[in-house]
Design a protein around this motif. Structure first.
Motif, PDB file in Angstrom:
ATOM      1  N   THR A 102      24.020  42.358  87.063  1.00 20.29           N
ATOM      2  CA  THR A 102      23.578  42.149  88.430  1.00 20.29           C
ATOM      3  C   THR A 102      22.179  41.553  88.387  1.00 20.29           C
ATOM      4  OG1 THR A 102      24.821  44.082  89.171  1.00 20.29           O
ATOM      5  CG2 THR A 102      23.052  43.308  90.621  1.00 20.29           C
ATOM      6  N   VAL A 103      21.929  40.537  89.196  1.00 16.81           N
ATOM      7  CA  VAL A 103      20.593  39.934  89.268  1.00 16.81           C
ATOM      8  C   VAL A 103      19.762  40.702  90.287  1.00 16.81           C
ATOM      9  CG1 VAL A 103      19.273  37.847  89.793  1.00 16.81           C
ATOM     10  CG2 VAL A 103      21.498  37.664  88.646  1.00 16.81           C
ATOM     11  N   LEU A 104      18.567  41.115  89.863  1.00 17.15           N
ATOM     12  CA  LEU A 104      17.605  41.769  90.754  1.00 17.15           C
ATOM     13  C   LEU A 104      16.609  40.715  91.207  1.00 17.15           C
ATOM     14  CD1 LEU A 104      16.900  45.017  88.692  1.00 17.15           C
ATOM     15  CD2 LEU A 104      18.601  44.677  90.497  1.00 17.15           C
ATOM     16  N   LYS A 105      16.666  40.329  92.483  1.00 19.65           N
ATOM     17  CA  LYS A 105      15.829  39.229  92.969  1.00 19.65           C
ATOM     18  C   LYS A 105      14.655  39.713  93.809  1.00 19.65           C
ATOM     19  CE  LYS A 105      19.396  35.792  92.907  1.00 19.65           C
ATOM     20  NZ  LYS A 105      19.499  34.407  93.117  1.00 19.65           N
ATOM     21  N   GLY A 106      14.654  40.959  94.180  1.00 21.12           N
ATOM     22  CA  GLY A 106      13.582  41.477  95.021  1.00 21.12           C
ATOM     23  C   GLY A 106      12.319  41.753  94.233  1.00 21.12           C
ATOM     24  N   ASP A 107      11.435  42.502  94.823  1.00 21.87           N
ATOM     25  CA  ASP A 107      10.203  42.910  94.162  1.00 21.87           C
ATOM     26  C   ASP A 107      10.543  43.727  92.919  1.00 21.87           C
ATOM     27  OD1 ASP A 107       8.089  45.390  93.986  1.00 21.87           O
ATOM     28  OD2 ASP A 107       7.103  43.494  94.456  1.00 21.87           O
ATOM     29  N   VAL A 108      10.113  43.250  91.758  1.00 23.90           N
ATOM     30  CA  VAL A 108      10.497  43.877  90.486  1.00 23.90           C
ATOM     31  C   VAL A 108      10.087  45.341  90.426  1.00 23.90           C
ATOM     32  CG1 VAL A 108       8.439  43.123  89.201  1.00 23.90           C
ATOM     33  CG2 VAL A 108      10.553  43.583  87.983  1.00 23.90           C
ATOM     34  N   LEU A 109       8.930  45.681  90.947  1.00 27.55           N
ATOM     35  CA  LEU A 109       8.466  47.065  90.883  1.00 27.55           C
ATOM     36  C   LEU A 109       9.355  47.980  91.723  1.00 27.55           C
ATOM     37  CD1 LEU A 109       4.635  46.402  91.120  1.00 27.55           C
ATOM     38  CD2 LEU A 109       6.079  46.574  89.073  1.00 27.55           C
ATOM     39  N   GLU A 110       9.717  47.530  92.918  1.00 28.24           N
ATOM     40  CA  GLU A 110      10.610  48.314  93.773  1.00 28.24           C
ATOM     41  C   GLU A 110      12.004  48.414  93.170  1.00 28.24           C
ATOM     42  OE1 GLU A 110      10.802  47.070  97.860  1.00 28.24           O
ATOM     43  OE2 GLU A 110       8.633  46.783  97.947  1.00 28.24           O
ATOM     44  N   GLU A 111      12.504  47.294  92.652  1.00 33.35           N
ATOM     45  CA  GLU A 111      13.846  47.271  92.073  1.00 33.35           C
ATOM     46  C   GLU A 111      13.945  48.229  90.886  1.00 33.35           C
ATOM     47  OE1 GLU A 111      16.472  45.803  93.219  1.00 33.35           O
ATOM     48  OE2 GLU A 111      15.872  44.033  94.342  1.00 33.35           O
ATOM     49  N   VAL A 112      12.950  48.215  90.011  1.00 31.68           N
ATOM     50  CA  VAL A 112      12.979  49.082  88.834  1.00 31.68           C
ATOM     51  C   VAL A 112      12.794  50.541  89.241  1.00 31.68           C
ATOM     52  CG1 VAL A 112      11.820  49.652  86.664  1.00 31.68           C
ATOM     53  CG2 VAL A 112      12.299  47.265  87.243  1.00 31.68           C
ATOM     54  N   ALA A 113      11.907  50.801  90.186  1.00 34.67           N
ATOM     55  CA  ALA A 113      11.734  52.178  90.672  1.00 34.67           C
ATOM     56  C   ALA A 113      13.045  52.699  91.262  1.00 34.67           C
ATOM     57  CB  ALA A 113      10.610  52.230  91.704  1.00 34.67           C
ATOM     58  N   ASN A 114      13.766  51.854  91.988  1.00 35.79           N
ATOM     59  CA  ASN A 114      15.060  52.254  92.552  1.00 35.79           C
ATOM     60  C   ASN A 114      16.098  52.495  91.454  1.00 35.79           C
ATOM     61  OD1 ASN A 114      14.181  52.213  95.206  1.00 35.79           O
ATOM     62  ND2 ASN A 114      14.816  50.095  95.533  1.00 35.79           N
ATOM     63  N   LEU A 115      16.101  51.640  90.423  1.00 39.29           N
ATOM     64  CA  LEU A 115      17.020  51.856  89.304  1.00 39.29           C
ATOM     65  C   LEU A 115      16.784  53.215  88.657  1.00 39.29           C
ATOM     66  CD1 LEU A 115      17.235  48.490  87.303  1.00 39.29           C
ATOM     67  CD2 LEU A 115      19.018  49.588  88.652  1.00 39.29           C
ATOM     68  N   LYS A 116      15.515  53.578  88.500  1.00 39.63           N
ATOM     69  CA  LYS A 116      15.192  54.865  87.881  1.00 39.63           C
ATOM     70  C   LYS A 116      15.718  56.033  88.724  1.00 39.63           C
ATOM     71  CE  LYS A 116      11.342  55.556  85.662  1.00 39.63           C
ATOM     72  NZ  LYS A 116       9.958  55.610  85.158  1.00 39.63           N
ATOM     73  N   LEU A 117      15.783  55.847  90.034  1.00 39.20           N
ATOM     74  CA  LEU A 117      16.310  56.887  90.916  1.00 39.20           C
ATOM     75  C   LEU A 117      17.836  56.908  90.925  1.00 39.20           C
ATOM     76  CD1 LEU A 117      13.900  56.499  93.973  1.00 39.20           C
ATOM     77  CD2 LEU A 117      13.905  58.330  92.258  1.00 39.20           C
ATOM     78  N   GLU A 118      18.445  55.745  90.781  1.00 37.78           N
ATOM     79  CA  GLU A 118      19.902  55.622  90.894  1.00 37.78           C
ATOM     80  C   GLU A 118      20.655  55.911  89.598  1.00 37.78           C
ATOM     81  OE1 GLU A 118      20.587  51.654  92.279  1.00 37.78           O
ATOM     82  OE2 GLU A 118      19.409  51.980  94.099  1.00 37.78           O
ATOM     83  N   ILE A 119      20.047  55.655  88.464  1.00 36.11           N
ATOM     84  CA  ILE A 119      20.741  55.754  87.172  1.00 36.11           C
ATOM     85  C   ILE A 119      20.227  56.953  86.395  1.00 36.11           C
ATOM     86  CG2 ILE A 119      21.119  54.615  84.944  1.00 36.11           C
ATOM     87  CD1 ILE A 119      20.876  51.943  86.441  1.00 36.11           C
ATOM     88  N   ASP A 120      21.145  57.786  85.964  1.00 35.90           N
ATOM     89  CA  ASP A 120      20.776  58.886  85.071  1.00 35.90           C
ATOM     90  C   ASP A 120      20.828  58.382  83.642  1.00 35.90           C
ATOM     91  OD1 ASP A 120      20.333  60.905  86.929  1.00 35.90           O
ATOM     92  OD2 ASP A 120      22.456  61.449  87.005  1.00 35.90           O
TER      93      ASP A 120
END
Length: 190
Positions: A102-120
């Motif tokens: 999946t391509v993450l096109k938004g703000d990299v900091l927000e996208e990565v912070a969200n990944l950390k919350l979504e993925i165990d």
């Protein structure tokens, strides 16, 4: 909650640039200098890491590099890497090269912070030095795993770019790999 793990092959002087010699860097190709024993033991570490990973996080160039090499490979290691969820950070990429990405096109900091919350589990970053610099600068990295090659290039892009402040690391593990490599694992102290 996920943890961001940087996994890098580096030289003794922390250079990560052009390990395979394909980018034209005059000191490139240092990855290819390992012995057969080194390569076998390195592969075991990388395979084990892939087995533990929950996802991969990559920059655009790393998606192209790894996607073109691993997509057609067979075997357990290739099957695992190809099956992993992948997230590619890019503002220009329309379609990722590697499978299951999946391509993450938004703000990299927000996208990565969200990944950390979504993925165990572990979200592993291979190569992707620009992305790594950004993640380190903004304190989003939880662990750093380095395979050190006994070569000093004297120049080249390094793992650690200039940062606005120092980062404290805690050594978790050090081990010899094959005849000449060293594997280091550090926790980033937040």
């Amino acid at each position: 909650m996920g943890k961001i793990v940087i996994s890098q092959n580096i030289t003794l002087d922390w250079v990560v640039e052009d390990p395979t010699g394909e980018e034209g860097f005059r000191h490139g190709g240092w990855f290819e200098k390992m012995s057969d024993a080194d390569r076998q033991e390195w592969a075991k570490i990388e395979y084990d890491e892939a087995q533990r990973a929950s996802a991969l996080l990559l920059g655009r160039r790393s998606d192209t590099y790894f996607g073109t090499r691993w997509s057609a490979q067979t075997g357990e290691w290739a099957a695992r890497l190809n099956a992993l969820r992948k997230y590619v950070v890019s503002s220009t990429l329309l379609e990722p090269v590697w499978t299951n990405a999946t391509v993450l096109k938004g703000d990299v900091l927000e996208e990565v912070a969200n990944l950390k919350l979504e993925i165990d589990g572990e979200i592993v970053v291979y190569a992707s030095r620009t992305l790594v610099h950004t993640l380190l600068e903004h304190d989003l990295v939880d662990e750093i795993r380095l395979t050190v090659f006994p070569i000093a290039t004297g120049e080249g892009d390094r793992l650690f770019a200039p940062m606005s402040d120092k980062r404290t690391l805690r050594r978790l593990d050090v081990r010899a790999v094959g005849d000449n490599l060293t594997h280091l694992t550090y926790q980033v102290v937040h």
